[in-house]
Design a protein around this motif. Sequence first.
Motif, short mmCIF file in Angstrom:
data_model
loop_
_atom_site.label_atom_id
_atom_site.label_comp_id
_atom_site.label_asym_id
_atom_site.label_seq_id
_atom_site.Cartn_x
_atom_site.Cartn_y
_atom_site.Cartn_z
N HIS A 33 -10.97 15.83 10.27
CA HIS A 33 -11.05 15.15 8.99
C HIS A 33 -11.12 13.66 9.24
O HIS A 33 -10.71 13.16 10.28
N LYS A 34 -11.68 12.95 8.29
CA LYS A 34 -11.87 11.52 8.45
C LYS A 34 -10.61 10.78 8.01
O LYS A 34 -10.07 11.04 6.94
N LEU A 35 -10.14 9.89 8.87
CA LEU A 35 -8.99 9.07 8.55
C LEU A 35 -9.47 7.72 8.05
O LEU A 35 -10.40 7.15 8.60
N ARG A 36 -8.83 7.24 7.03
CA ARG A 36 -9.21 5.95 6.47
C ARG A 36 -8.11 4.94 6.79
O ARG A 36 -6.94 5.26 6.78
N PRO A 37 -8.51 3.70 7.05
CA PRO A 37 -7.49 2.69 7.37
C PRO A 37 -6.60 2.39 6.18
O PRO A 37 -7.00 2.53 5.03
N LEU A 38 -5.40 1.99 6.48
CA LEU A 38 -4.42 1.69 5.43
C LEU A 38 -4.33 0.19 5.19
O LEU A 38 -3.25 -0.36 4.98
N ASP A 39 -5.46 -0.50 5.25
CA ASP A 39 -5.46 -1.94 5.07
C ASP A 39 -5.12 -2.35 3.64
O ASP A 39 -4.50 -3.37 3.41
N LYS A 40 -5.53 -1.56 2.68
CA LYS A 40 -5.30 -1.90 1.29
C LYS A 40 -4.22 -0.98 0.71
O LYS A 40 -4.24 0.22 0.94
N PRO A 41 -3.29 -1.54 -0.03
CA PRO A 41 -2.28 -0.68 -0.64
C PRO A 41 -2.91 0.18 -1.74
O PRO A 41 -3.87 -0.23 -2.40
N LEU A 42 -2.37 1.36 -1.92
CA LEU A 42 -2.88 2.23 -2.96
C LEU A 42 -2.55 1.70 -4.34
O LEU A 42 -3.31 1.83 -5.28
N ILE A 43 -1.37 1.10 -4.48
CA ILE A 43 -0.95 0.52 -5.75
C ILE A 43 -1.03 -1.00 -5.59
O ILE A 43 -0.34 -1.57 -4.74
N PRO A 44 -1.85 -1.67 -6.39
CA PRO A 44 -1.96 -3.13 -6.23
C PRO A 44 -0.65 -3.82 -6.61
O PRO A 44 0.07 -3.38 -7.50
#
Length: 78
Positions: free
Chosen positions: A36-47
């Motif tokens: 599965h593709k992992l996405r970076p956690l650079d941006k918070p999910l909740i602004p």
Amino acid sequence: MKNTATDLNPFSLMMEPELVLQTMERSQQLRGLRRHKLRPLDKPLIPYTKEALAARAAFDAAIDAEDFEAHADSFLLN
């Protein structure tokens, strides 16, 4: 030709990268893994809100302003 014990020896695998790739290609366990593709956690999910950012900046400024060297002598045991 090398035997299986040599092929699976981790120390010999470190010395021969080609053998590592061949061993990985033959591995049934690696082929059985789900991909599965992992996405970076650079941006918070909740602004963050402006208030949260201001509170974080104030906390960081308080930490930066604190004089830790003055308190260090009280922690020394000598």
